[in-house]
Write a protein that holds these residues in place. Structure first.
Motif, short mmCIF file in Angstrom:
data_model
loop_
_atom_site.label_atom_id
_atom_site.label_comp_id
_atom_site.label_asym_id
_atom_site.label_seq_id
_atom_site.Cartn_x
_atom_site.Cartn_y
_atom_site.Cartn_z
N UNK A 89 -32.76 34.46 -2.53
CA UNK A 89 -34.02 34.02 -3.12
C UNK A 89 -35.10 34.04 -2.04
N UNK A 90 -36.35 34.05 -2.50
CA UNK A 90 -37.48 34.11 -1.58
C UNK A 90 -38.08 35.50 -1.47
N UNK A 91 -37.34 36.51 -1.96
CA UNK A 91 -37.84 37.88 -1.86
C UNK A 91 -39.10 38.09 -2.69
N UNK A 92 -39.07 37.62 -3.92
CA UNK A 92 -40.23 37.79 -4.81
C UNK A 92 -41.45 37.09 -4.23
N UNK A 109 -38.75 42.28 -10.92
CA UNK A 109 -37.59 41.79 -10.17
C UNK A 109 -36.35 41.77 -11.05
N UNK A 110 -35.21 41.67 -10.40
CA UNK A 110 -33.98 41.60 -11.16
C UNK A 110 -32.77 41.58 -10.27
N UNK A 111 -31.64 41.99 -10.83
CA UNK A 111 -30.36 41.98 -10.12
C UNK A 111 -29.57 43.22 -10.51
N UNK A 112 -28.53 43.48 -9.74
CA UNK A 112 -27.63 44.58 -10.09
C UNK A 112 -26.17 44.14 -9.95
N UNK A 116 -31.07 33.54 -9.90
CA UNK A 116 -30.24 32.40 -9.49
C UNK A 116 -28.78 32.56 -9.92
N UNK A 117 -28.55 33.20 -11.04
CA UNK A 117 -27.16 33.48 -11.43
C UNK A 117 -26.51 34.40 -10.40
N UNK A 118 -27.23 35.45 -9.99
CA UNK A 118 -26.70 36.35 -8.96
C UNK A 118 -26.60 35.62 -7.61
N UNK A 119 -27.55 34.74 -7.33
CA UNK A 119 -27.50 33.98 -6.08
C UNK A 119 -26.20 33.19 -5.97
N UNK A 120 -25.81 32.53 -7.06
CA UNK A 120 -24.59 31.72 -7.02
C UNK A 120 -23.34 32.59 -6.86
N UNK A 121 -23.37 33.81 -7.39
CA UNK A 121 -22.27 34.75 -7.15
C UNK A 121 -22.17 35.04 -5.66
N UNK A 122 -23.31 35.31 -5.04
CA UNK A 122 -23.32 35.59 -3.60
C UNK A 122 -22.95 34.36 -2.78
N UNK A 123 -23.41 33.19 -3.20
CA UNK A 123 -23.07 31.94 -2.51
C UNK A 123 -21.56 31.75 -2.47
N UNK A 147 -29.08 33.38 5.47
CA UNK A 147 -30.17 32.41 5.35
C UNK A 147 -30.88 32.51 4.01
N UNK A 148 -30.86 33.70 3.39
CA UNK A 148 -31.49 33.87 2.08
C UNK A 148 -30.52 33.56 0.95
N UNK A 149 -29.27 33.27 1.29
CA UNK A 149 -28.25 33.00 0.27
C UNK A 149 -27.79 31.55 0.41
N UNK A 150 -26.77 31.28 1.20
CA UNK A 150 -26.33 29.89 1.38
C UNK A 150 -27.38 29.05 2.08
N UNK A 151 -28.09 29.66 3.04
CA UNK A 151 -29.17 28.94 3.72
C UNK A 151 -30.28 28.53 2.78
N UNK A 152 -30.50 29.35 1.73
CA UNK A 152 -31.53 29.00 0.75
C UNK A 152 -31.11 27.78 -0.07
N UNK A 153 -29.82 27.65 -0.37
CA UNK A 153 -29.34 26.46 -1.07
C UNK A 153 -29.56 25.23 -0.21
N UNK A 154 -29.29 25.34 1.08
CA UNK A 154 -29.50 24.22 2.00
C UNK A 154 -30.98 23.84 2.05
N UNK A 155 -31.85 24.84 2.21
CA UNK A 155 -33.29 24.57 2.32
C UNK A 155 -33.84 23.93 1.05
N UNK A 156 -33.44 24.46 -0.12
CA UNK A 156 -33.91 23.89 -1.38
C UNK A 156 -33.33 22.50 -1.59
N UNK A 157 -32.08 22.31 -1.18
CA UNK A 157 -31.47 20.99 -1.31
C UNK A 157 -32.19 19.94 -0.48
#
Length: 306
Positions: free
Chosen positions: A105-108, A122-125, A183-190, A270-280
């Motif tokens: 997240x943060x790319x857009x 934007x989207x996912x693959x 965010x659905x794809x983010x959680x897959x990556x997380x 940092x854009x994946x798990x780190x983003x969860x930490x930052x948003x948390x």
């Protein structure tokens, strides 16, 4: 359409190959000189189970050589977003569209700040792809692409992009809620990427050990709590089962973060798990598992190539 792929590695190379085959005019731009030189000399080589495909394509390290495109496929690593977006300012025209399906997240937000939110789709693959070496990629055999406008509208330009990929035989979906997609794809990556990077297990093997299954569940639960607090709904009712379904469906795949650490490259943690930490932290939600996974992956990065 005249299309420029900015970041011609794994997914960028794959998406560009789709559009080449649908008859679009495609230029690949990448800062990796060795990769570009290999494409210039021998074409983009795509290794599939059915055999090797070679595409003769235009590739350059100088973005200005691409001219002004109708569409930019923006597929650099998240940590290169700012510089790459500023480079895109050299070629964007008044009607240029910018498509991102990057991880994390943060790319857009970064692209919108530099290039203007009105340009962004934007989207996912669900495709996976591995860079085997300079000028050579190996994609997954199956996959799909889901994209949408930031405001949820189904616009003529969105349909035009969908049609170009569809013409190449790609399964395409449009979405009226790109935040949910991302965010659905983010959680897959997380739940997959850092564990693959740390353990060097394949995606499917992560489900064969109670330790990695437990960590996966905890990391995904933290991400889900953050998403709920932000008012974001997922594309699936059970996000953990969705993550595990992806892991099973890509059993033999090496997660992209694992590929990065094996090459000794910087990761997108940092854009994946780190983003969860930052948003948390912003929302007052504890994320100790994601914080630990982020620190471990960053430590592995500092170690360098195995």
């Amino acid at each position: 359409m005249k299309i420029t792929v900015v970041g011609a590695g794994a997914i960028g190379g794959l998406f560009g190959s789709f559009l080449c085959k649908s008859g679009e005019e495609v230029t690949f731009v990448d800062i990796n000189r060795e990769h570009v030189a290999a494409i210039q000399a021998a074409g983009l080589i795509i290794e599939r189970q059915s055999g090797t495909e070679v595409l003769t394509v235009k590739a350059t390290t100088n973005i200005e050589e691409a001219g002004t495109p109708d569409l930019i496929i923006f597929s650099v690593k998240a940590y290169d977003n700012q510089q790459a977006a500023e480079d895109c300012l050299k070629i964007v025209g008044p009607d240029t569209i910018v498509l991102t399906v990057q991880n994390g997240v943060g790319n857009v937000e970064t692209l919108s700040a530099v290039l203007g939110a009105g340009r962004i789709i934007a989207g996912t693959t669900a495709f996976g792809c591995t860079v085997l070496g300079p000028g050579r990629i190996k994609p997954s055999e199956t996959g799909s692409i889901s994209i949408g406008e930031l405001d949820g509208r189904i616009t003529p330009r969105l349909e035009r992009v969908v049609a170009a990929f569809t013409k190449a035989g790609v399964e395409m979906h449009t979405s009226q809620n790109v935040d949910s997609l991302i965010w659905t794809k983010l959680l897959v990556n997380v739940g997959i990427n850092p564990l693959g990077a740390i353990t060097l297990l394949t995606n499917g093997q992560l489900l064969e050990h109670e330790e990695t299954k437990s960590l996966q569940a905890a990391a995904v639960a933290e991400g889900a709590a953050v998403a709920k607090a932000k008012g974001i709904e997922f594309m699936t009712e059970n996000i953990l089962e969705h993550v595990r379904g992806v892991a099973r469906g890509t059993y033999n795949n090496k997660a992209s973060m694992r590929q990065d650490v094996e090459r000794g490259s910087r990761t997108e943690v940092l854009a994946i798990n780190g983003a969860i930490v930052a948003e948390g932290q912003k929302l007052g939600i504890p994320t100790p598992v994601n914080e630990t996974l982020t620190k471990l992956v960053k430590a592995i990065e500092k170690r360098g190539k195995i």
